[in-house]
Scaffold this motif. Structure first.
Motif, PDB file in Angstrom:
ATOM      1  N   ARG B 224       0.842  -1.165  -0.182  1.00  0.00           N
ATOM      2  CA  ARG B 224      -0.137  -0.215   0.111  1.00  0.00           C
ATOM      3  C   ARG B 224       0.856   1.225   0.036  1.00  0.00           C
ATOM      4  O   ARG B 224       0.730   2.238  -0.666  1.00  0.00           O
ATOM      5  CB  ARG B 224      -0.809  -0.130   1.304  1.00  0.00           C
ATOM      6  CG  ARG B 224      -2.023   1.187   1.192  1.00  0.00           C
ATOM      7  CD  ARG B 224      -3.231   1.034   1.910  1.00  0.00           C
ATOM      8  NE  ARG B 224      -3.573   2.056   2.281  1.00  0.00           N
ATOM      9  CZ  ARG B 224      -4.671   2.333   3.162  1.00  0.00           C
ATOM     10  NH1 ARG B 224      -5.277   1.164   4.018  1.00  0.00           N
ATOM     11  NH2 ARG B 224      -5.470   3.277   3.441  1.00  0.00           N
ATOM     12  N   ASN B 225       1.990   1.238   0.830  1.00  0.00           N
ATOM     13  CA  ASN B 225       2.888   2.401   0.780  1.00  0.00           C
ATOM     14  C   ASN B 225       3.748   2.579  -0.490  1.00  0.00           C
ATOM     15  O   ASN B 225       3.810   3.654  -1.081  1.00  0.00           O
ATOM     16  CB  ASN B 225       3.916   2.259   1.876  1.00  0.00           C
ATOM     17  CG  ASN B 225       3.232   2.745   3.189  1.00  0.00           C
ATOM     18  OD1 ASN B 225       3.049   3.893   3.457  1.00  0.00           O
ATOM     19  ND2 ASN B 225       3.079   1.813   4.151  1.00  0.00           N
ATOM     20  N   LEU B 298      -5.700   6.082  -0.585  1.00  0.00           N
ATOM     21  CA  LEU B 298      -4.549   5.144  -0.175  1.00  0.00           C
ATOM     22  C   LEU B 298      -3.901   6.030   0.935  1.00  0.00           C
ATOM     23  O   LEU B 298      -3.116   5.383   1.841  1.00  0.00           O
ATOM     24  CB  LEU B 298      -3.668   4.771  -1.176  1.00  0.00           C
ATOM     25  CG  LEU B 298      -3.983   3.803  -2.247  1.00  0.00           C
ATOM     26  CD1 LEU B 298      -3.001   3.634  -3.386  1.00  0.00           C
ATOM     27  CD2 LEU B 298      -4.055   2.395  -1.289  1.00  0.00           C
ATOM     28  N   PRO B 300      -4.076   8.515   3.695  1.00  0.00           N
ATOM     29  CA  PRO B 300      -4.850   9.540   4.663  1.00  0.00           C
ATOM     30  C   PRO B 300      -4.067  10.865   4.767  1.00  0.00           C
ATOM     31  O   PRO B 300      -5.018  11.748   5.013  1.00  0.00           O
ATOM     32  CB  PRO B 300      -4.533   8.849   5.891  1.00  0.00           C
ATOM     33  CG  PRO B 300      -3.588   7.903   5.942  1.00  0.00           C
ATOM     34  CD  PRO B 300      -3.316   7.464   4.427  1.00  0.00           C
ATOM     35  N   ARG B 301      -2.979  11.021   4.523  1.00  0.00           N
ATOM     36  CA  ARG B 301      -2.108  12.504   4.778  1.00  0.00           C
ATOM     37  C   ARG B 301      -2.809  13.455   3.733  1.00  0.00           C
ATOM     38  O   ARG B 301      -2.654  14.668   4.035  1.00  0.00           O
ATOM     39  CB  ARG B 301      -0.755  12.287   4.833  1.00  0.00           C
ATOM     40  CG  ARG B 301      -0.116  11.665   6.025  1.00  0.00           C
ATOM     41  CD  ARG B 301       1.242  11.281   5.667  1.00  0.00           C
ATOM     42  NE  ARG B 301       1.234  10.157   4.817  1.00  0.00           N
ATOM     43  CZ  ARG B 301       2.410   9.675   4.291  1.00  0.00           C
ATOM     44  NH1 ARG B 301       3.681   9.869   5.030  1.00  0.00           N
ATOM     45  NH2 ARG B 301       2.455   8.584   3.484  1.00  0.00           N
ATOM     46  N   ARG B 303      -5.740  13.060   2.319  1.00  0.00           N
ATOM     47  CA  ARG B 303      -7.299  13.195   2.577  1.00  0.00           C
ATOM     48  C   ARG B 303      -7.636  14.461   3.718  1.00  0.00           C
ATOM     49  O   ARG B 303      -8.580  15.059   3.413  1.00  0.00           O
ATOM     50  CB  ARG B 303      -7.718  11.899   3.347  1.00  0.00           C
ATOM     51  CG  ARG B 303      -9.120  11.325   2.688  1.00  0.00           C
ATOM     52  CD  ARG B 303      -9.432  10.078   3.334  1.00  0.00           C
ATOM     53  NE  ARG B 303      -8.303   9.142   3.127  1.00  0.00           N
ATOM     54  CZ  ARG B 303      -8.381   7.947   3.865  1.00  0.00           C
ATOM     55  NH1 ARG B 303      -9.293   7.609   4.855  1.00  0.00           N
ATOM     56  NH2 ARG B 303      -7.622   6.960   3.539  1.00  0.00           N
ATOM     57  N   ALA B 304      -6.575  14.625   4.615  1.00  0.00           N
ATOM     58  CA  ALA B 304      -6.820  15.548   5.484  1.00  0.00           C
ATOM     59  C   ALA B 304      -6.686  16.967   4.805  1.00  0.00           C
ATOM     60  O   ALA B 304      -7.398  17.866   5.250  1.00  0.00           O
ATOM     61  CB  ALA B 304      -5.662  15.389   6.793  1.00  0.00           C
TER      62      ALA B 304
END
Lengths: 554, 305
Positions: B224-225, B298, B300-301, B303-304
Motif C-alpha cells: 500500500r505504501n 490510499l 490519509p495524509r 485526505r486531511a
C-alpha cells in the motif's frame, strides 16, 4: 539466592556486529556482553556511534545481511540468533518488543493506529475482534483521550508524545517480558519526556517486565535503571549498578560523561551597561497563528542571555527577528537603541557585522561545496575592509585555531568533519566579522554530550577573551543553567518568567518554569546522594591506602 | 475533498477546451477534404457545392465557432464518409480499445507488483537481476518493431496465432502482449524502487519487531505504501496505452479507436477525428480524476489536506 540460578531473561554474549562498507568491514559492536534478569531495568548509555542502537537492533533481529553478527543473544536460555525463523517471529512482539526514538517514521503512515496496535495480537493468533478490544483497552491505558474515536485516526493526526504512547501501547499489547526502549524520549520536550518515563515506569510495575533502556541521556538512565552499561566505539567500557557507576566511575570515559553534566561554565557577568540588542514588545504572526506575543528582552555587552522553552514556544522566531531574518509584526528590535528595520547603508552594515548567528544543524548550515577557507572568508567578501584580501588565509587559520581546529583544515570540505567540528567551523565563521553578539539558536542541541560540553567551554572561553555577548536559545535546561547570566522562559509565544539565571533556577516563580525544571531529569541531587552512600563498592579488588583517583572524585 | 475534486474537474475542462482548439486547427493543416473526397475530375461547381454543403467555404474562424456551438449541444458533426453522426463510429470503437487497455493494465499492474516486490526483497539477487534486465528491455523495445517481429514469428513462421482481427481468445494474445511490454517494464522498475524504499523504512522495522512474516511485511505494510508512488506512473502509463493502441491496433487490425483515428486522418474525416480525440481525452481526464481519488483513498495524509 543459592539455588541453581535460572537462565537470565536476556543474555548478550560476545556480540559483534560488522557492517560491510566500500572499504571493508566496519565493526559497529565488538565483543559486547551483558545480562538482564527478570524484572530488572538496565540502561545502555553512550554517544552516537557507540553501537548501543545496533545492539538493540541485533537483539530484535532487525539486522540483515550484509551485516555480520557474531556471538550470541539468548532469551530465557534460547539463542535468538540460531533458532528457527518461525520460532523467533513468535517471540518478537509477544515476549520481547521495542520502541524507537522517532515514533512518526516508525508507525505505518497509511494504517489507522488502532489497527496497528491490534496487529500485534492478530500476528500472534488472536481473532480480529479480540485484537480490536485489546487495542482500545491499550489506547485508554497509555492515556490517549477518546480511544473509540481515535482508534481509526492515522499517525500524522497525533502529537509527538501521543505517537510515542501509541508505540508503547503496541509494544505492550501482549504483555512482553522484555521491553527495549531505544532513545524513546530523545525527540520529545522535557515535560512530555517526563510523562512518557512515568508511563513506562507504571507499565513496568503493572506488567512486571524487564526494561532495556538505550539512551545518551544520563538523567533518563538514572531515572529508570538499576544497572548501567557504558558503551563507547562499539565496546563496553564500564558496567555495574547505576549508583555505583555514577557515583564512582572507574573508566575515564564514564568520568568524562559525568563531569560534563556537573561542570560549571559560568564566568562572572560583566557590569551592567546600556543594552546592545533589545527586543521590545515583539509580535510575530504566521497567518492567524501568533508565534510571538509581546516579548521583551535585552542583552548587554559581554552578557549571556538564555532563552528556554519547548518546541513551538516561539524562541526560534525570536532569534529570526533579532537577526533581521524576519520582519516584526509588532514591537521592535533595537540595536544600540536604533530600530534594526530603520537601519540602512553603513548603519545596517554595522549591525550585520556585529550580530552573527550559529544555528542548530551544522550539517545543513554549511554549504557542502565550499572549502572551510571559503566558508570563513565569505563574510569578508560581503564586508570589504574588515580584513584585507591578502590576510584572509592567515586570519581564517587564526580563527580555526581559536575554535580548536587546525590550520590544515582550511582546504577541507564540511562533509569531512564530525558534527562537533562543523559547529566549530560555524562558530569560526560567526566570529570572522568580530561581532559583539552571537545568536546561538539551539547551537549545541544536535551534538553529543561530551561534544556539547566542548563547544560550551569554547563559547565561555571566547566570551572571556573577546567580550562577546550571546543569546543562547536552548531547550536543555541543564546546559542553560550552567552557562547563562540571565534567562527568559517562553511558553506559547510569551515570556512567563525572566531574571538572573541562578535566581530563576533556584526559585522559579512561574508554575511552568517549575514544571520545566522538575521534568528535566537532573543528576546533581542524586549524584550527591549516591556519593554520600556509606561505602560504595570498591573500585578494584584491592583498595590501597591512597585509593584510586575515581573514588575521591566529586 | 469535494472541493479538491471540483477544482480538478475545472482544470480538466480548461485543458479540454485547449485541446478542442488544437485539434480543430491542426486537422485543417493536413489539407482540403474536398480534394480527397471528390473524384479527381470533379468540376469546380461540384467542388463548390460540396464545400458549401459541409461549410468548408466559410472562413476558418466561423467554421470553428459553429463547431463549438454544435459541440455545446453534444453534436460532434457528421462523418464525411459514413453518412452518420461522427460520434457513432467513435462510440462503437472506443469500448473495443478500452477493453484492450483494461486487460493490459490489470495484467501490467498485477505482474509488476508481484515481480517488483519479490525483486525488492532481495536486491542484487539473481531474481532481481533477471527482472531488472527484462524490465529495462521491455520498457525500451519499440512496440511497432516487436509487433511486426511477433507476426512474422508466431503467425507466419509458426502459424499458431492469427495475424490480425478479433473474435477468439487467440486474437488477444499478441496485441495485449505487445501493448503490455512498456507499462510492465516501467511499472516493475517503479514498484521495485518504491518497495526497496518501503522495506528500508522505519515502520517496516516496527512490523518486523512485531513478529510479522516477510509475506505480511510486503503485502500488508509494503504494497500500500509502495503503491503511492506506483499509482502516479500507472496513470501516465494507462494514458500512454490508449496512444500506444494507435500503433498496435493498426498493426494487428484491431477495430478500436486507434484504428479509427488513423483512418479518419487518412480520409480527412475531420468530424470523426475530432470526436475520437475528444472522447479519448475525456477518458484520460476521467482516469486522472480516478487516480486522484485512489491516491487520497490510499494516503490519509492527503485526505486531511
Amino acid at each position: 539466592m543459592a539455588d541453581p540460578a535460572p537462565a537470565p531473561l536476556l543474555a548478550v554474549e560476545r556480540l559483534a556486529v560488522d557492517f560491510a562498507t566500500e572499504t571493508g568491514w566496519f565493526a559497529a559492536v565488538r565483543g559486547v556482553g551483558f545480562e538482564l534478569a527478570r524484572d530488572e531495568s538496565l540502561a545502555v548509555i553512550g554517544e552516537s556511534g557507540s553501537g548501543k542502537s545496533v545492539t538493540a537492533a541485533a537483539i530484535m533481529g532487525l539486522l540483515d545481511p550484509p551485516a555480520r553478527i557474531l556471538g550470541d543473544v539468548r532469551f530465557a536460555g534460547e539463542s535468538l540468533l540460531t533458532m528457527a525463523p518461525d520460532r523467533r517471529r513468535s517471540l518478537y512482539g509477544r515476549e520481547l518488543s521495542i520502541i524507537f526514538q522517532d515514533p512518526l517514521t516508525h508507525l505505518n503512515p497509511v494504517q489507522p493506529v488502532g489497527w496497528q496496535i491490534g496487529e500485534v495480537c492478530t500476528i500472534h493468533g488472536a481473532p480480529r475482534r479480540e485484537a480490536r478490544e485489546r487495542a482500545l483497552e491499550l489506547l485508554a491505558r497509555v492515556g490517549i483521550p477518546d480511544p473509540l474515536r481515535r482508534y481509526a485516526a492515522y499517525p500524522h493526526e497525533f502529537s509527538g508524545g501521543q505517537r510515542q504512547r501509541i508505540m508503547i501501547a503496541m509494544a505492550m499489547a501482549l504483555r512482553p517480558r522484555l521491553l527495549i526502549a531505544d532513545e524513546p524520549t530523545t525527540a520529545l520536550d522535557v515535560t512530555v519526556q517526563a510523562q512518557i518515563l512515568e508511563l513506562l515506569a507504571g507499565l513496568r510495575e503493572e506488567y512486571g517486565m524487564s526494561l532495556l533502556m538505550i539512551t545518551h541521556d544520563l538523567g533518563v538512565a538514572a531515572e529508570v535503571a538499576e544497572r548501567v552499561v557504558v558503551m563507547r566505539r562499539g565496546e563496553i567500557v564500564e558496567a555495574g549498578s547505576l549508583p555505583r557507576v555514577f557515583a564512582a566511575p572507574r573508566h575515564p570515559y564514564t568520568r568524562e560523561l559525568l563531569t560534563d553534566r556537573s561542570e560549571e561554565y559560568r564566568s562572572p557577568a560583566p557590569a551592567a551597561a546600556a543594552p546592545l540588542l533589545a527586543v521590545e514588545n515583539l509580535a510575530i504572526r504566521y497567518g492567524a497563528f501568533r508565534a510571538v506575543r509581546g516579548v521583551s528582552a535585552e542583552v548587554g555587552k559581554g552578557e549571556i542571555l538564555g532563552v528556554i522553552g519547548e518546541s513551538g514556544s516561539g524562541k526560534s522566531s525570536l532569534a529570526a527577528a533579532m537577526l533581521r531574518l524576519r520582519p516584526c509584526d509588532g514591537g521592535a528590535v533595537r540595536f544600540r537603541g536604533q530600530d534594526i528595520w530603520a537601519l540602512d547603508g553603513p548603519g545596517l552594515r554595522d549591525y550585520r557585522r556585529s550580530v552573527q548567528a550559529v544555528f542548530q544543524d551544522p550539517f545543513s548550515s554549511l554549504n557542502p561545496r565550499m572549502t572551510v577557507e571559503r566558508l570563513i572568508a565569505e563574510p569578508w567578501v560581503l564586508n570589504p575592509g574588515v580584513v584585507p584580501r591578502a590576510r584572509w588565509r592567515e586570519r581564517a587559520a587564526e580563527l580555526l585555531e581559536m575554535v580548536g581546529l587546525a590550520p590544515s583544515d582550511l582546504d577541507r570540505y564540511p562533509g569531512e568533519f564530525s558534527g562537533g567540528q562543523r559547529q566549530r567551523i560555524a562558530i569560526a565563521r560567526a566570529l570572522a566579522l568580530e561581532p559583539e553578539i552571537v545568536v546561538c539558536d539551539e547551537a549545541v542541541s544536535a551534538l553529543d554530550m561530551t561534544i556539547q560540553a566542548q563547544v560550551i567551554r569554547l563559547l565561555a572561553d571566547l566570551r572571556g577573551r573577546l567580550g562577546l555577548a550571546y543569546v543562547f536559545i536552548a531547550h536543555d535546561l541543564t546546559l542553560v543553567r550552567k552557562f547563562v547570566d540571565r534567562v527568559v522562559v517562553m511558553k506559547a509565544g510569551e515570556v512567563v518568567e525572566a531574571g538572573p539565571a541562578e535566581e530563576v533556577f533556584a526559585n522559579p516563580r512561574h508554575p511552568y518554569t517549575r514544571q520545566l525544571i522538575d521534568s528535566s531529569p537532573e543528576l546533581g541531587p542524586k549524584l550527591a546522594e549516591w556519593r554520600a552512600l556509606p561505602d560504595p563498592p570498591a573500585p578494584g579488588p584491592a583498595r590501597g591506602a591512597g585509593g584510586p583517583p575515581a573514588a575521591g572524585g566529586g | 475533498m469535494t472541493r479538491f475534486m471540483l477544482g480538478r474537474a475545472l482544470h480538466s475542462l480548461v485543458a479540454l477546451l485547449a485541446l478542442v482548439v488544437l485539434v480543430f486547427f491542426l486537422a485543417r493543416l493536413t489539407g482540403d477534404p474536398t480534394n480527397l473526397f471528390l473524384p479527381m475530375d470533379a468540376s469546380l461547381a461540384e467542388r463548390q457545392a460540396f464545400a458549401e454543403r459541409h461549410g468548408f467555404d466559410e472562413p476558418l474562424l466561423v467554421q470553428f465557432w459553429s463547431y463549438l456551438v454544435d459541440l455545446a449541444h453534444l453534436d460532434f458533426g457528421m462523418s464525411l464518409f459514413q453518412a452518420r453522426p461522427a460520434i457513432e463510429p467513435v462510440l462503437g470503437a472506443f469500448p473495443v480499445t478500452l477493453r484492450l487497455a483494461l486487460v493490459t493494465m490489470v495484467l501490467a499492474l498485477t505482474l509488476s507488483v508481484v515481480i517488483g516486490s519479490v525483486a525488492a526483497y532481495g536486491p542484487g539477487g539473481l531474481f532481481d537481476r533477471i527482472a531488472s534486465l527484462l524490465s529495462i528491455l521491455g520498457a525500451s523495445t519499440p512496440d511497432f518493431w516487436i509487433a511486426i517481429v511477433g507476426i512474422l514469428f508466431f503467425s507466419v513462421s509458426l502459424g499458431i496465432l492469427p495475424t490480425s482481427g478479433t473474435g477468439t481468445g487467440w486474437h488477444w494474445i499478441m496485441p495485449v502482449g505487445v501493448l503490455l511490454l512498456r507499462p510492465l517494464g516501467l511499472l516493475t522498475q517503479v514498484v521495485r524502487a518504491a518497495m526497496i524504499g518501503v522495506l528500508n523504512s522505519a515502520y517496516v522495522k516496527t512490523a518486523r519487531a512485531k513478529g510479522a512474516s516477510p509475506r505480511r511485511v510486503i503485502f500488508v505494510h509494503g504494497v500500500r505504501n509502495a503503491m503511492l508512488s506506483v499509482i502516479t506512473v500507472a496513470g501516465d502509463q494507462a494514458a500512454a496505452l490508449i496512444n500506444g493502441a494507435v500503433i498496435v491496433e493498426t498493426v494487428f487490425g484491431w477495430p478500436g479507436i486507434g484504428n479509427l483515428m488513423i483512418n479518419a486522418i487518412k480520409q480527412r474525416d475531420f468530424a470523426v477525428l475530432q470526436a475520437s480525440i475528444l472522447v479519448t481525452a475525456l477518458a484520460i481526464f476521467v482516469m486522472n480524476l480516478l487516480i486522484d481519488i485512489a491516491y487520497s483513498r490510499l494516503d490519509p495524509r492527503i485526505r486531511a489536506g
